[in-house]
Design a protein around this motif. Structure first.
Motif, mmCIF file in Angstrom:
data_model
loop_
_atom_site.group_PDB
_atom_site.id
_atom_site.type_symbol
_atom_site.label_atom_id
_atom_site.label_comp_id
_atom_site.label_asym_id
_atom_site.label_seq_id
_atom_site.Cartn_x
_atom_site.Cartn_y
_atom_site.Cartn_z
ATOM 1 N N ASP A 7 1.029 -1.439 0.154
ATOM 2 C CA ASP A 7 0.252 -0.081 0.151
ATOM 3 C C ASP A 7 0.986 1.084 0.413
ATOM 4 O O ASP A 7 1.724 1.363 1.528
ATOM 5 N N ALA A 8 1.005 2.169 -1.417
ATOM 6 C CA ALA A 8 2.016 2.881 -0.985
ATOM 7 C C ALA A 8 1.281 4.214 -0.838
ATOM 8 O O ALA A 8 2.308 5.599 -1.012
ATOM 9 N N HIS A 9 0.247 4.640 -0.052
ATOM 10 C CA HIS A 9 -0.456 5.771 0.046
ATOM 11 C C HIS A 9 -0.584 6.115 1.422
ATOM 12 O O HIS A 9 -2.310 5.786 0.609
ATOM 13 N N VAL A 10 -0.780 6.064 2.241
ATOM 14 C CA VAL A 10 -1.960 6.089 3.717
ATOM 15 C C VAL A 10 -1.350 7.291 4.491
ATOM 16 O O VAL A 10 -0.461 8.108 4.106
ATOM 17 N N HIS A 11 -2.439 8.098 4.730
ATOM 18 C CA HIS A 11 -2.356 8.941 6.248
ATOM 19 C C HIS A 11 -2.471 8.738 7.162
ATOM 20 O O HIS A 11 -3.396 7.490 7.939
ATOM 21 N N THR A 12 -2.332 9.537 8.183
ATOM 22 C CA THR A 12 -2.392 9.405 9.761
ATOM 23 C C THR A 12 -2.610 10.605 10.340
ATOM 24 O O THR A 12 -2.850 11.704 10.328
ATOM 25 N N ALA A 13 -2.738 10.407 11.850
ATOM 26 C CA ALA A 13 -3.472 11.645 12.208
ATOM 27 C C ALA A 13 -2.480 12.750 12.891
ATOM 28 O O ALA A 13 -2.991 13.893 12.614
ATOM 29 N N TYR A 14 -1.380 12.433 12.303
ATOM 30 C CA TYR A 14 -0.400 14.222 12.450
ATOM 31 C C TYR A 14 -0.941 14.691 10.769
ATOM 32 O O TYR A 14 -0.204 16.300 11.417
ATOM 33 N N ALA A 15 -1.477 14.618 10.215
ATOM 34 C CA ALA A 15 -2.229 14.936 9.229
ATOM 35 C C ALA A 15 -3.474 15.357 8.814
ATOM 36 O O ALA A 15 -4.686 15.723 10.211
ATOM 37 N N ALA A 16 -4.470 15.191 8.381
ATOM 38 C CA ALA A 16 -5.694 14.435 7.968
ATOM 39 C C ALA A 16 -6.249 13.224 7.864
ATOM 40 O O ALA A 16 -7.855 12.888 7.987
ATOM 41 N N GLY A 17 -5.498 12.392 8.522
ATOM 42 C CA GLY A 17 -6.183 11.143 8.752
ATOM 43 C C GLY A 17 -7.005 10.860 10.468
ATOM 44 O O GLY A 17 -6.724 12.295 11.094
ATOM 45 N N HIS A 18 -7.298 10.125 11.014
ATOM 46 C CA HIS A 18 -7.618 9.931 11.352
ATOM 47 C C HIS A 18 -6.975 9.119 13.027
ATOM 48 O O HIS A 18 -7.412 9.124 13.853
ATOM 49 N N ASP A 19 -6.342 8.873 12.312
ATOM 50 C CA ASP A 19 -5.633 7.551 12.767
ATOM 51 C C ASP A 19 -4.521 7.712 13.173
ATOM 52 O O ASP A 19 -3.379 7.580 12.524
ATOM 53 N N SER A 20 -3.906 7.093 14.956
ATOM 54 C CA SER A 20 -2.177 6.679 14.817
ATOM 55 C C SER A 20 -1.209 5.632 13.937
ATOM 56 O O SER A 20 -1.800 5.033 13.422
ATOM 57 N N VAL A 21 -0.252 5.956 13.862
ATOM 58 C CA VAL A 21 1.205 5.272 12.702
ATOM 59 C C VAL A 21 0.489 3.997 13.032
ATOM 60 O O VAL A 21 0.642 3.055 13.038
ATOM 61 N N SER A 22 0.480 3.886 14.797
ATOM 62 C CA SER A 22 0.699 2.431 14.960
ATOM 63 C C SER A 22 -0.608 1.414 15.303
ATOM 64 O O SER A 22 -0.678 0.377 14.811
ATOM 65 N N ILE A 23 -2.162 2.450 14.751
ATOM 66 C CA ILE A 23 -3.149 1.811 14.132
ATOM 67 C C ILE A 23 -3.579 1.140 13.560
ATOM 68 O O ILE A 23 -3.697 0.652 12.235
ATOM 69 N N VAL A 24 -2.688 2.790 12.276
ATOM 70 C CA VAL A 24 -2.622 2.480 10.787
ATOM 71 C C VAL A 24 -1.726 0.395 10.138
ATOM 72 O O VAL A 24 -2.044 -0.004 9.682
ATOM 73 N N VAL A 25 -0.601 0.326 11.140
ATOM 74 C CA VAL A 25 -0.046 -0.123 10.862
ATOM 75 C C VAL A 25 -0.552 -1.949 11.779
ATOM 76 O O VAL A 25 -0.542 -2.840 10.667
ATOM 77 N N ALA A 26 -1.441 -1.576 12.535
ATOM 78 C CA ALA A 26 -2.163 -2.738 12.766
ATOM 79 C C ALA A 26 -2.968 -3.222 11.815
ATOM 80 O O ALA A 26 -3.723 -4.463 11.518
ATOM 81 N N ALA A 27 -3.189 -2.006 11.288
ATOM 82 C CA ALA A 27 -4.432 -2.242 10.410
ATOM 83 C C ALA A 27 -3.876 -3.011 9.236
ATOM 84 O O ALA A 27 -4.879 -3.906 8.063
ATOM 85 N N ALA A 28 -2.709 -2.704 8.686
ATOM 86 C CA ALA A 28 -1.665 -3.632 7.765
ATOM 87 C C ALA A 28 -2.020 -4.731 7.663
ATOM 88 O O ALA A 28 -1.697 -5.313 6.765
ATOM 89 N N GLU A 29 -1.151 -4.867 8.971
ATOM 90 C CA GLU A 29 -1.082 -6.459 9.386
ATOM 91 C C GLU A 29 -2.366 -7.169 9.205
ATOM 92 O O GLU A 29 -1.988 -8.250 9.008
ATOM 93 N N ALA A 30 -3.268 -6.580 9.996
ATOM 94 C CA ALA A 30 -4.694 -7.271 9.249
ATOM 95 C C ALA A 30 -5.122 -7.666 8.247
ATOM 96 O O ALA A 30 -5.401 -8.275 7.709
ATOM 97 N N ALA A 31 -4.088 -7.262 7.233
ATOM 98 C CA ALA A 31 -5.037 -7.339 5.731
ATOM 99 C C ALA A 31 -3.824 -8.070 4.924
ATOM 100 O O ALA A 31 -4.132 -7.692 3.803
#
Length: 242
Positions: A7-31
């Motif tokens: 997945d070459a492009h995801v956003h986090t809560a640092y800017a326009a996203g809703h979730d933290s880096v760790s939550i995004v990584v966990a979602a990537a693992e699950a997918a």
């Protein structure tokens, strides 16, 4: 042709996203994602970049998913100048985008461009050529700093009311040549369902690398594909030529 395990492009809560880096990584693992590129939007006044990079680096120690440190940057000048933050150190990938059209008179949003098209001040082919010209120059600039991807190519035209089907093949060829010449990969965005099959096919036929991008703003969308699965099937059946 399209590796859907990355997945070459995801956003986090640092800017326009809703979730933290760790939550995004966990979602990537699950997918089942094996490589994840962070691409939060930055500008010349962005001050959180060092913290952002450090957070991704810490997350890398706790996962087998390969994490790429990237940002999304806007082209803001007719010469391809970009809204870079002051410190680009330790970035691995830069995603290039255009949400406002750079002109000698300044940046024009899609609504203003649409109004000028309606009034005859601008012509559709002029807008398309100007947009692609800026993208080509910007790719040359970005490539000096880090490997580059092109996010949502020609999206601005659709937002300004210009049908992609009306864009001349020669303009697509110019964009494809610039991508290939600068080593820029083109993102295929699940969120925006862009580029279209025609544009993606033109890029593929020209030898441009295509990468899957969820463009996810929430963790639940990371590495989840529908449009890209359909697009990959279409391209494998009948690739287009330029």
């Amino acid at each position: 042709m399209i590796d859907l395990s990355r997945d070459a492009h995801v956003h986090t809560a640092y800017a326009a996203g809703h979730d933290s880096v760790s939550i995004v990584v966990a979602a990537a693992e699950a997918a089942g994602i094996t490589e994840l590129t962070f691409a939060d939007r930055v500008g010349s006044d962005t001050g959180w970049l060092p913290s952002y990079i450090a957070t991704i680096q810490r997350a890398q120690k706790r996962t087998d998913v390969i994490l790429r440190r990237g940002v999304e940057v806007e082209a803001i000048g007719v010469d391809g100048w970009l809204a870079f933050p002051s410190d680009l150190g330790q970035l691995e990938i830069i995603s290039l985008a255009v949400s406002r059209l750079p002109t000698p008179a300044g940046l024009l949003g899609p609504d203003l461009v649409r109004a000028q098209l309606d009034s005859g001040v601008l012509a559709a082919d002029e807008v398309a050529a100007r947009l692609v010209g800026v993208l080509c120059l910007a790719m040359e600039r970005v490539g000096r700093y880090a490997p580059t991807t092109l996010a949502r190519p020609l999206e601005f035209l659709a937002e300004a009311g210009i049908a992609e089907s009306t864009v001349d093949d020669a303009i697509l060829a110019t964009l494809a040549d610039a991508c290939r010449g600068t080593g820029t990969a083109v993102e295929l965005s699940e969120r925006h369902r862009l580029p279209t099959r025609r544009v993606a096919g033109a890029m593929a036929a020209a030898g441009v690398k295509l990468v899957a991008a969820s463009d996810a703003y929430t963790a639940r969308d990371v590495g989840r594909w529908q449009y890209l699965e359909e697009l990959a099937a279409d391209l494998s059946e009948a690739p287009l030529s330029v």
